[in-house]
Design an enzyme around this catalytic site. Structure first.
Site, mmCIF file in Angstrom:
data_model
loop_
_atom_site.group_PDB
_atom_site.id
_atom_site.type_symbol
_atom_site.label_atom_id
_atom_site.label_comp_id
_atom_site.label_asym_id
_atom_site.label_seq_id
_atom_site.Cartn_x
_atom_site.Cartn_y
_atom_site.Cartn_z
ATOM 1 N N ARG A 1 46.969 0.204 -3.367
ATOM 2 C CA ARG A 1 46.443 0.805 -2.129
ATOM 3 C C ARG A 1 46.297 -0.239 -1.027
ATOM 4 O O ARG A 1 46.583 0.032 0.153
ATOM 5 C CB ARG A 1 45.104 1.478 -2.425
ATOM 6 C CG ARG A 1 44.491 2.216 -1.240
ATOM 7 C CD ARG A 1 43.337 3.107 -1.668
ATOM 8 N NE ARG A 1 42.567 3.534 -0.512
ATOM 9 C CZ ARG A 1 41.311 3.174 -0.247
ATOM 10 N NH1 ARG A 1 40.671 2.375 -1.093
ATOM 11 N NH2 ARG A 1 40.689 3.608 0.824
ATOM 12 N N HIS B 1 48.254 0.212 2.432
ATOM 13 C CA HIS B 1 47.541 0.395 3.700
ATOM 14 C C HIS B 1 47.780 -0.763 4.674
ATOM 15 O O HIS B 1 47.762 -0.565 5.887
ATOM 16 C CB HIS B 1 46.047 0.568 3.440
ATOM 17 C CG HIS B 1 45.691 1.930 2.939
ATOM 18 N ND1 HIS B 1 44.527 2.589 3.293
ATOM 19 C CD2 HIS B 1 46.357 2.778 2.113
ATOM 20 C CE1 HIS B 1 44.499 3.776 2.709
ATOM 21 N NE2 HIS B 1 45.595 3.901 1.972
ATOM 22 N N HIS C 1 50.484 8.407 -6.242
ATOM 23 C CA HIS C 1 49.223 9.076 -6.574
ATOM 24 C C HIS C 1 49.085 9.319 -8.068
ATOM 25 O O HIS C 1 48.049 9.821 -8.516
ATOM 26 C CB HIS C 1 49.090 10.392 -5.803
ATOM 27 C CG HIS C 1 48.659 10.208 -4.380
ATOM 28 N ND1 HIS C 1 48.554 11.235 -3.475
ATOM 29 C CD2 HIS C 1 48.290 9.096 -3.709
ATOM 30 C CE1 HIS C 1 48.148 10.764 -2.308
ATOM 31 N NE2 HIS C 1 47.984 9.463 -2.418
ATOM 32 N N TRP D 1 44.184 12.046 -10.014
ATOM 33 C CA TRP D 1 45.298 12.980 -9.928
ATOM 34 C C TRP D 1 45.880 13.279 -11.311
ATOM 35 O O TRP D 1 46.428 14.348 -11.539
ATOM 36 C CB TRP D 1 46.407 12.412 -9.052
ATOM 37 C CG TRP D 1 46.118 12.354 -7.590
ATOM 38 C CD1 TRP D 1 46.369 13.331 -6.658
ATOM 39 C CD2 TRP D 1 45.565 11.251 -6.867
ATOM 40 N NE1 TRP D 1 45.997 12.899 -5.409
ATOM 41 C CE2 TRP D 1 45.497 11.620 -5.494
ATOM 42 C CE3 TRP D 1 45.105 9.987 -7.215
ATOM 43 C CZ2 TRP D 1 45.006 10.785 -4.487
ATOM 44 C CZ3 TRP D 1 44.607 9.137 -6.227
ATOM 45 C CH2 TRP D 1 44.559 9.542 -4.873
#
Length: 367
Positions: free
Chosen positions: A122, A126, A249, A265
């Site tokens: 992540r 990002h 995910h 998820w």
């Protein structure tokens, strides 16, 4: 005090800055120093004088003093200063950086599902996902999330965990930039959690705080397919690449105290696979009844979740054909994800053209 150029034990040479310091230390006073220089100048400037005699002896004396002084200064350094001195002159080995990060992934069984891998993916995602192809701003270059302005953007909530985790690695490998370090973190996490091999190139630089990108450039999980396209098209991705990237995910979970959303998820959140696509198609998703933002839970158990932006992938015809493909063919998903993730990590990077493409070996491949 660490020298920028360490005393080289392998070749017995003393770097210039250290040599100068050693010469100054070996001469008893400024007067003596000036007299030595004066003798050198008078010997060297006489017309028709033979070269090498006294001049050579003087150089031998100076070099001897430099060597002795350099050794003296080296022995007075602390062990940490000695290590730092040699590290500054040592070529950066990116595989060693990868290995250092890989060993951290499972270092804290109490964190989330026992791995820092998902949060490192992540962080890399990002940091790079702010790119704007029109203005050529944002992207993997710069590491501006280390400043409070961008670090405080809502979409980056919780990523201080990942940035702090990598600080000891940055301290050990002082030459590496934060932006290269964070991108390697994402590569290491994907590969060590069973994902595809991600080719990687160095060359990212760190920017100043004035290069921080505005808030709102990252995807909003509460939005629909139109928003997804707006965000990813701005970076230069097509529909196939969008679906492949969102397949990450399969990893990790949402946290109510970060994004507001909650839950994993998949049932294997520390294993990279195509399970996100399979769950998306095979489970029946119902709106969760709770006080948090709108999200969905699997009807059978209520243990899994999907975001509105996730379900948008099966409501849009172009997106869904790739969801169907990747749910059936994990090898194809791995192939397309590796290409798209490499592209993501290179957005906005000012490559010179001579950077090597590195294929990192996994830890278990090095045993």
């Amino acid at each position: 005090m660490a020298f920028r150029q360490p005393f080289n034990l392998a070749t017995r040479r003393v770097p210039s800055a250290l040599a100068a310091r050693a010469v100054r230390a070996s001469l008893p006073s400024p007067i003596v120093a000036r007299s030595v220089v004066a003798r050198f100048q008078s010997t060297d400037s006489g017309a028709g004088q033979k070269q090498g005699g006294g001049n050579g002896l003087l150089w031998v004396a100076l070099l001897g003093a430099a060597g002795a002084g350099g050794y003296y200064y080296y022995t007075t350094l602390s062990e940490e200063e000695k290590a730092n001195a040699f590290t500054l002159d040592k070529p950066l080995n990116y595989q060693e950086v990868y290995n250092e990060i890989a060993r951290l992934l499972d270092s804290n069984p109490e964190y989330d599902d026992g791995s820092y891998g998902p949060v490192l993916v992540r962080l890399a995602w990002h940091a790079a996902g702010t790119y704007d192809k029109e203005s050529k701003t944002g992207g993997s270059n710069g590491a501006t999330m280390r400043f409070p302005t961008e670090g405080g953007h809502g979409a980056n909530a919780g990523l201080k965990v990942a940035r702090d985790l990598l600080e000891p690695v940055k301290a050990k490998f002082k030459k590496i930039t934060y932006s290269d370090l964070w991108s390697i973190g994402g590569v290491a996490a994907v590969q060590e959690m069973g994902g595809p091999t991600i080719p990687w190139r160095p060359g990212r630089t760190d920017s100043t705080e004035d290069k921080t990108t505005p808030d709102g450039r990252l995807p909003d999980a509460s939005r629909d397919h139109s928003h997804i396209r707006d965000i990813f098209y701005r970076m230069g991705f097509n529909d196939q690449e969008i679906v492949a990237l969102i397949g990450a995910h399969a990893l990790g979970r949402c946290h109510a105290d970060r994004s507001g959303f909650d839950g994993p998820w998949t049932r294997a959140p520390t294993s990279f696979s195509n399970d996100f696509f399979q769950r998306l198609l095979e489970e029946r998703w119902v709106e969760r009844k709770w006080k948090g933002p709108r999200q969905f839970a699997d009807k059978a158990s209520g243990d899994l979740m999907m975001l509105p932006a996730d379900l948008a992938l099966i409501k849009d015809r172009s997106f869904k054909k790739y969801v169907d493909l990747y749910a059936k063919d994990q090898d194809k998903f791995f192939q397309d994800f590796a290409a798209a993730f490499q592209k993501l990590l290179e957005l906005g990077v000012p490559f010179k053209g001579d950077e090597p493409t590195i294929i990192f070996k996994r830890l278990d491949e090095q045993q």
